[in-house]
Write a protein that holds these residues in place. Structure first.
Motif, PDB file in Angstrom:
ATOM      1  N   ARG A 298       0.823  -1.222   0.000  1.00 32.41           N
ATOM      2  CA  ARG A 298       0.000   0.000   0.000  1.00 32.41           C
ATOM      3  C   ARG A 298       0.852   1.265   0.000  1.00 32.41           C
ATOM      4  NH1 ARG A 298      -1.176  -1.720   5.437  1.00 32.41           N
ATOM      5  NH2 ARG A 298       0.085  -0.542   6.926  1.00 32.41           N
ATOM      6  N   ASP A 299       2.149   1.125   0.325  1.00 35.84           N
ATOM      7  CA  ASP A 299       3.025   2.296   0.396  1.00 35.84           C
ATOM      8  C   ASP A 299       3.868   2.495  -0.856  1.00 35.84           C
ATOM      9  OD1 ASP A 299       2.164   2.842   3.010  1.00 35.84           O
ATOM     10  OD2 ASP A 299       3.611   1.420   3.844  1.00 35.84           O
ATOM     11  N   LEU A 300       3.720   1.618  -1.839  1.00 29.96           N
ATOM     12  CA  LEU A 300       4.580   1.687  -3.023  1.00 29.96           C
ATOM     13  C   LEU A 300       4.477   3.019  -3.754  1.00 29.96           C
ATOM     14  CD1 LEU A 300       4.163  -1.880  -4.556  1.00 29.96           C
ATOM     15  CD2 LEU A 300       6.192  -0.920  -3.463  1.00 29.96           C
ATOM     16  N   MET A 301       3.245   3.529  -3.876  1.00 32.83           N
ATOM     17  CA  MET A 301       3.060   4.768  -4.626  1.00 32.83           C
ATOM     18  C   MET A 301       3.585   5.983  -3.885  1.00 32.83           C
ATOM     19  SD  MET A 301       1.965   3.821  -7.485  1.00 32.83           S
ATOM     20  CE  MET A 301       1.769   5.483  -8.103  1.00 32.83           C
ATOM     21  N   HIS A 302       3.897   5.816  -2.588  1.00 27.02           N
ATOM     22  CA  HIS A 302       4.399   6.952  -1.806  1.00 27.02           C
ATOM     23  C   HIS A 302       5.926   6.988  -1.774  1.00 27.02           C
ATOM     24  CE1 HIS A 302       0.281   7.504  -0.624  1.00 27.02           C
ATOM     25  NE2 HIS A 302       0.239   6.331  -0.037  1.00 27.02           N
ATOM     26  N   GLU A 303       6.553   5.930  -2.279  1.00 28.49           N
ATOM     27  CA  GLU A 303       8.017   5.897  -2.312  1.00 28.49           C
ATOM     28  C   GLU A 303       8.512   6.615  -3.573  1.00 28.49           C
ATOM     29  OE1 GLU A 303      10.308   4.642  -0.255  1.00 28.49           O
ATOM     30  OE2 GLU A 303       8.835   3.994   1.254  1.00 28.49           O
ATOM     31  N   PRO A 304       9.499   7.509  -3.456  1.00 35.28           N
ATOM     32  CA  PRO A 304       9.965   8.255  -4.636  1.00 35.28           C
ATOM     33  C   PRO A 304      10.710   7.394  -5.639  1.00 35.28           C
ATOM     34  CG  PRO A 304      11.307   8.759  -2.715  1.00 35.28           C
ATOM     35  CD  PRO A 304      10.149   7.942  -2.213  1.00 35.28           C
ATOM     36  N   PHE A 305      11.517   6.455  -5.174  1.00 35.28           N
ATOM     37  CA  PHE A 305      12.301   5.573  -6.056  1.00 35.28           C
ATOM     38  C   PHE A 305      13.022   6.369  -7.158  1.00 35.28           C
ATOM     39  CE2 PHE A 305       9.065   2.299  -4.702  1.00 35.28           C
ATOM     40  CZ  PHE A 305       9.957   1.547  -3.951  1.00 35.28           C
ATOM     41  N   ASP A 306      13.706   7.423  -6.734  1.00 36.22           N
ATOM     42  CA  ASP A 306      14.480   8.197  -7.711  1.00 36.22           C
ATOM     43  C   ASP A 306      15.788   7.478  -8.020  1.00 36.22           C
ATOM     44  OD1 ASP A 306      12.623  10.279  -7.874  1.00 36.22           O
ATOM     45  OD2 ASP A 306      13.426  11.191  -6.029  1.00 36.22           O
ATOM     46  N   LEU A 307      16.334   7.765  -9.185  1.00 39.37           N
ATOM     47  CA  LEU A 307      17.620   7.199  -9.539  1.00 39.37           C
ATOM     48  C   LEU A 307      18.684   7.628  -8.533  1.00 39.37           C
ATOM     49  CD1 LEU A 307      17.539   7.745 -13.391  1.00 39.37           C
ATOM     50  CD2 LEU A 307      17.882   5.536 -12.261  1.00 39.37           C
ATOM     51  N   PRO A 308      19.611   6.706  -8.184  1.00 40.51           N
ATOM     52  CA  PRO A 308      20.651   7.069  -7.202  1.00 40.51           C
ATOM     53  C   PRO A 308      21.462   8.271  -7.680  1.00 40.51           C
ATOM     54  CG  PRO A 308      20.637   4.702  -7.646  1.00 40.51           C
ATOM     55  CD  PRO A 308      19.722   5.331  -8.641  1.00 40.51           C
TER      56      PRO A 308
END
Length: 308
Positions: A298-308
Motif C-alpha cells: 500500500r506504500d509503493l506509490m508513496h516511495e519516490p524511487f528516484d535514480l541514485p
C-alpha cells in the motif's frame, strides 16, 4: 391444504426451473473441470471440456461462457454448439454478472463467435468491463490498445499508467507496473522515459517480492544495476554489480511459492555476477541483503524511487 395463487405458482415453477438449470450447469462444469485436470490430458479431452462449458453457457452460466471461449481460442477449433444461444444468455445476464458478461461479449464480437465481428462494439464492452475493475478485461484492453485492430500506442501507455497508479495492495495492478516499466525503458523512442521507467520497475519489484508472486520485475531491476542506464550520452545509472547481485539474492530468497526450482535466468545472473565480484564486494552484497527494507504494497506509490 392451502392452494397457491396463479402468480405464486408461476414464481415457484420458475424458481424450480432455475434451480434445476443451475444444478445442471454445476454438473457440466464439474465434468469439464475433471477432463481438464485428468492425469493424462489430451486435445480431445480439452475439446470435450469446451463443449461441456458451452452447454453450461447456453444455460446462462457466464463464467462457463468465458471458459468455453478461452478453450476454443486456445484449440483453434470450430464451434461445437449453437453459439448464438450463448450470446443471447450473455446479453440478458443479471445485473450482478454484467461486468463478466460484457467482457465475454467483447470477445464474442472481436472473434465473431456467435455474432458478426464488430470491433467498435467489442471495444465499447471491453472498456466498460475494464472500467468496472475486472482485471482480465483491463489486461485485454491494454493488449488491444497496444496491438489490436483499434490500436493506439499513446492511449495504451496512458491506460497502463492509470491502472498502475491505482495500485491498492493487490495483485491486480502489479502487471501494469511491470509492463509500464518495460515500455518506458525499452519501448519506442516517443514513449521512452528511463527515469520514470526505473521508478515503475522498482515499484513492481518491491510489490512482487512483498507478495512472493513473481520474479521477472526484480530480475529487471537487477539487470538495470548490472548494465546501468544511459540516455542521450548521459549516464543516469552507473553499473553497480553489488546492487545487481543483492537484488538477485533478494529475489531468490523471496521466490513465488509455486515454483519448484529457481528460474534459470536468475541462476545465470547469479553465476555471471559471482564471477566478477571480489571478496569485499561479496561482503557488501551480504550487507545489502541483510539491510533490505520491506515496503508494504500500500506504500509503493508513496516511495519516490528516484535514480541514485
Amino acid at each position: 391444504m392451502k392452494r397457491l395463487s396463479t402468480g405464486a405458482l408461476m414464481v415457484a415453477l420458475a424458481t424450480a426451473c432455475m434451480s434445476a438449470e443451475a444444478q445442471e450447469s454445476s454438473d457440466l462444469r464439474r465434468q469439464a473441470f475433471d477432463l481438464l485436470n485428468h492425469p493424462f490430458p489430451s486435445r480431445a479431452m480439452a475439446q470435450d471440456a469446451m463443449i461441456l462449458y458451452g452447454r453450461a453457457a447456453m444455460d446462462g452460466d457466464v463464467e462457463a461462457a468465458l471458459y468455453y471461449h478461452e478453450i476454443r481460442l486456445h484449440l483453434g477449433v470450430p464451434a461445437g454448439i449453437d453459439e448464438t444461444r450463448i450470446v443471447a444468455r450473455l446479453v440478458s445476464a443479471p445485473e450482478y454478472l454484467q461486468t463478466l458478461a460484457r467482457f465475454v461479449l467483447s470477445q464474442v464480437y472481436a472473434r465473431g463467435h456467435g455474432a458478426p465481428i464488430d470491433t467498435a462494439a467489442s471495444m465499447r464492452l471491453l472498456r466498460q468491463a475494464a472500467a468496472s475493475g475486472l482485471d482480465s478485461a483491463r489486461r485485454e484492453l491494454y493488449q488491444q490498445l497496444r496491438a489490436g485492430p483499434a490500436a493506439d500506442p499513446a492511449e495504451a501507455v496512458a491506460f497502463l499508467r492509470h491502472v498502475a497508479s491505482a495500485y491498492q495492495s493487490t495483485m491486480d495492478n502489479l502487471w501494469a507496473m511491470e509492463e509500464l516499466a518495460a515500455v518506458l525503458l525499452d519501448g519506442p523512442a516517443p514513449q521512452r522515459d528511463l527515469r520514470e521507467g526505473y521508478r515503475w520497475a522498482m515499484r513492481a519489484a518491491h510489490g512482487y517480492i512483498a507478495q512472493r508472486r513473481g520474479w521477472r520485475a526484480p530480475a529487471l531491476v537487477a539487470a538495470l544495476f548490472e548494465d546501468g542506464l544511459r540516455q542521450d550520452g548521459v549516464q543516469l545509472l552507473a553499473p553497480d554489480p553489488v546492487m545487481a547481485a543483492a537484488w538477485i539474492e533478494i529475489t531468490l530468497v523471496h521466490l513465488p511459492r509455486n515454483l519448484d526450482a529457481p528460474p534459470s535466468p536468475l541462476l545465470a545472473a547469479k553465476a555471471r555476477l559471482g564471477a566478477v565480484l571480489d571478496t569485499a564486494q561479496r561482503a557488501r552484497v551480504r550487507e545489502r541483503v541483510a539491510s533490505w527494507r520491506y515496503i508494504h504494497p500500500r506504500d509503493l506509490m508513496h516511495e519516490p524511487f528516484d535514480l541514485p
